[in-house]
Design a protein around this motif. Structure first.
Motif, PDB file in Angstrom:
ATOM      1  N   LEU A 126     -35.244 -62.640   3.807  1.00  0.00           N
ATOM      2  CA  LEU A 126     -35.060 -64.071   4.093  1.00  0.00           C
ATOM      3  C   LEU A 126     -34.016 -64.258   5.202  1.00  0.00           C
ATOM      4  O   LEU A 126     -34.181 -65.083   6.102  1.00  0.00           O
ATOM      5  CB  LEU A 126     -34.622 -64.800   2.811  1.00  0.00           C
ATOM      6  CG  LEU A 126     -34.279 -66.282   2.949  1.00  0.00           C
ATOM      7  CD1 LEU A 126     -35.495 -67.107   3.408  1.00  0.00           C
ATOM      8  CD2 LEU A 126     -33.745 -66.853   1.631  1.00  0.00           C
ATOM      9  N   MET A 127     -32.950 -63.467   5.146  1.00  0.00           N
ATOM     10  CA  MET A 127     -31.899 -63.571   6.175  1.00  0.00           C
ATOM     11  C   MET A 127     -32.480 -63.297   7.562  1.00  0.00           C
ATOM     12  O   MET A 127     -32.219 -64.044   8.513  1.00  0.00           O
ATOM     13  CB  MET A 127     -30.761 -62.582   5.876  1.00  0.00           C
ATOM     14  CG  MET A 127     -29.985 -62.978   4.648  1.00  0.00           C
ATOM     15  SD  MET A 127     -28.870 -61.680   4.106  1.00  0.00           S
ATOM     16  CE  MET A 127     -28.143 -62.487   2.679  1.00  0.00           C
ATOM     17  N   ASP A 128     -33.267 -62.237   7.635  1.00  0.00           N
ATOM     18  CA  ASP A 128     -33.952 -61.888   8.893  1.00  0.00           C
ATOM     19  C   ASP A 128     -34.763 -63.072   9.415  1.00  0.00           C
ATOM     20  O   ASP A 128     -34.675 -63.437  10.589  1.00  0.00           O
ATOM     21  CB  ASP A 128     -34.982 -60.769   8.597  1.00  0.00           C
ATOM     22  CG  ASP A 128     -34.550 -59.447   9.168  1.00  0.00           C
ATOM     23  OD1 ASP A 128     -33.728 -59.451  10.082  1.00  0.00           O
ATOM     24  OD2 ASP A 128     -35.047 -58.412   8.673  1.00  0.00           O
ATOM     25  N   PHE A 129     -35.535 -63.649   8.509  1.00  0.00           N
ATOM     26  CA  PHE A 129     -36.432 -64.751   8.871  1.00  0.00           C
ATOM     27  C   PHE A 129     -35.629 -65.973   9.354  1.00  0.00           C
ATOM     28  O   PHE A 129     -35.982 -66.617  10.348  1.00  0.00           O
ATOM     29  CB  PHE A 129     -37.292 -65.112   7.651  1.00  0.00           C
ATOM     30  CG  PHE A 129     -38.346 -66.141   7.934  1.00  0.00           C
ATOM     31  CD1 PHE A 129     -39.511 -65.800   8.613  1.00  0.00           C
ATOM     32  CD2 PHE A 129     -38.186 -67.464   7.532  1.00  0.00           C
ATOM     33  CE1 PHE A 129     -40.501 -66.745   8.884  1.00  0.00           C
ATOM     34  CE2 PHE A 129     -39.158 -68.423   7.797  1.00  0.00           C
ATOM     35  CZ  PHE A 129     -40.320 -68.054   8.474  1.00  0.00           C
ATOM     36  N   ILE A 130     -34.537 -66.256   8.647  1.00  0.00           N
ATOM     37  CA  ILE A 130     -33.703 -67.410   9.035  1.00  0.00           C
ATOM     38  C   ILE A 130     -33.132 -67.181  10.436  1.00  0.00           C
ATOM     39  O   ILE A 130     -33.160 -68.084  11.286  1.00  0.00           O
ATOM     40  CB  ILE A 130     -32.563 -67.649   8.010  1.00  0.00           C
ATOM     41  CG1 ILE A 130     -33.134 -68.016   6.642  1.00  0.00           C
ATOM     42  CG2 ILE A 130     -31.606 -68.731   8.502  1.00  0.00           C
ATOM     43  CD1 ILE A 130     -32.096 -68.065   5.511  1.00  0.00           C
ATOM     44  N   LYS A 131     -32.640 -65.968  10.670  1.00  0.00           N
ATOM     45  CA  LYS A 131     -32.040 -65.665  11.979  1.00  0.00           C
ATOM     46  C   LYS A 131     -33.067 -65.807  13.101  1.00  0.00           C
ATOM     47  O   LYS A 131     -32.723 -66.182  14.220  1.00  0.00           O
ATOM     48  CB  LYS A 131     -31.463 -64.243  11.989  1.00  0.00           C
ATOM     49  CG  LYS A 131     -30.178 -64.091  11.189  1.00  0.00           C
ATOM     50  CD  LYS A 131     -29.147 -65.096  11.593  1.00  0.00           C
ATOM     51  CE  LYS A 131     -27.805 -64.618  11.952  1.00  0.00           C
ATOM     52  NZ  LYS A 131     -26.834 -65.672  12.253  1.00  0.00           N
TER      53      LYS A 131
END
Ligand code: FAD
Length: 289
Positions: A126-131
């Motif tokens: 999710l962090m990857d996607f948000i970034k």
């Protein structure tokens, strides 16, 4: 403002967590409590996210209200059983409300669910996607007594390095009641090459039932000193609240004295608890300019 900027200063900070209501009839009272807590001028405020879906829109609304009161909001976001398309919509909504900080979480696995089918399996995805989908400052969760699914603290700490590599700028801990647990954990975190700030999550538990739930959900270790005060004042809620606030204050002073600068209070939406702790620390943690 980005929370990474707030935490960069080598000064103690105090932040508060609130949770949105489960039903719309409670929205006004929760928003009023969040606004009252915002009026205390903490360094930032986090707003939790209902993984079951009931309070999702409310997280953005309460976070926007916090921002309107001049306080930097941190909106929680979970990814259990969430599609990339739905998550993108959430991100767009946060962006359009001026919210630039997200605590990215997996969420608890609902009974009977099959995570193998999910588009996001862990918080770092999710962090990857948000970034990739906006200029957000992203934080994550960590567990001084290890996450319940993890075989060991060491194994759990490895997942924090993956979070850091995915662009996570800070971590907030699960609540803990014994500072030595936190100091041991922080040692392992730093040893694993995780260098981002770790914000210590402190909860003044003001009734015995609440403590029973916490132990069941998180498996937190409760020191004898805390058990004693729960026993002594279990039938006197006013005295118990005073004792719990004093315990939390003592914990925070020890943390700051030992160089742990960033403190997050699980307020349970109670402005009087947030206010009392802030007042107890008024010369130790300065309000933001
Ligand atoms: P993850 O980081 O995905 O970790 C879950 C488990 O998987 C851990 O055991 C970890 O060690 C392991 N793991 C991680 N990455 C990998 C990998 N690549 N390979 C193998 N194993 C891996 N829940 C909500 O529903 N809403 C909220 O608003 C909310 N706020 C929270 C705030 C804080 C500060 C904390 C501490 C928890 C919060 N939670 C919230 C609870 C959280 O969603 C649960 O604890 C959840 O079970 C784990 O979320 P996570 O983001 O830590 O998941």
């Amino acid at each position: 403002m980005k929370i990474s900027e707030i935490l960069k200063k080598n000064e103690p900070t105090l932040s508060f967590e609130v949770f949105p209501p489960k039903t719309s009839d409670k929205f006004d009272s929760v928003e009023a409590a969040a606004d009252q807590i915002a009026d205390l001028r903490p360094h930032f405020m986090s707003v939790t996210y209902g993984a079951a879906g009931t309070t999702r829109g409310f997280t953005t609304e309460i976070a926007a209200s916090v921002l309107n009161h001049g306080v930097t909001p941190l909106a929680h976001l979970t990814c259990v059983n969430a599609s990339r398309a739905a998550t993108k919509e959430q991100l767009d909504s946060l962006k359009s409300h001026g919210i630039e900080n997200i605590l990215a979480l997996r969420g608890d696995i609902p009974e009977g669910a099959n995570p193998a089918d999910w588009e996001f399996k862990h918080a770092h995805e999710l962090m990857d996607f948000i970034k990739q989908n906006g200029d957000f400052c992203v934080g994550g969760a960590c567990y001084p007594e290890k996450h319940p699914e993890s075989p060991s603290v060491q194994a759990d700490v490895q997942s924090l390095k993956i979070k850091q590599d995915a662009g996570c700028s800070f971590l907030t801990t699960q609540m803990f009641f014994d500072n030595s647990t936190f100091y041991n954990f922080l040692f392992k975190v730093r040893e694993a090459g995780v260098t981002i700030p770790v914000v210590a999550g402190i909860m003044p538990v003001t009734n015995a039932n609440q403590m029973a739930k916490i132990i069941k959900l998180s498996g937190a270790f409760i020191p004898r000193r805390y058990v004693a005060l729960l026993d002594r004042w279990q039938d006197d809620p006013v005295a118990l609240k005073q004792a719990a606030i004093a315990y939390a204050t003592d914990q925070i002073i020890d943390l700051i004295a030992n160089g742990v600068n960033h403190i997050h209070i699980y307020t349970m939406n109670k402005p009087e608890i947030a206010a009392k702790i802030q007042e107890n620390l008024s010369s130790i943690i300065k309000k933001p300019e």
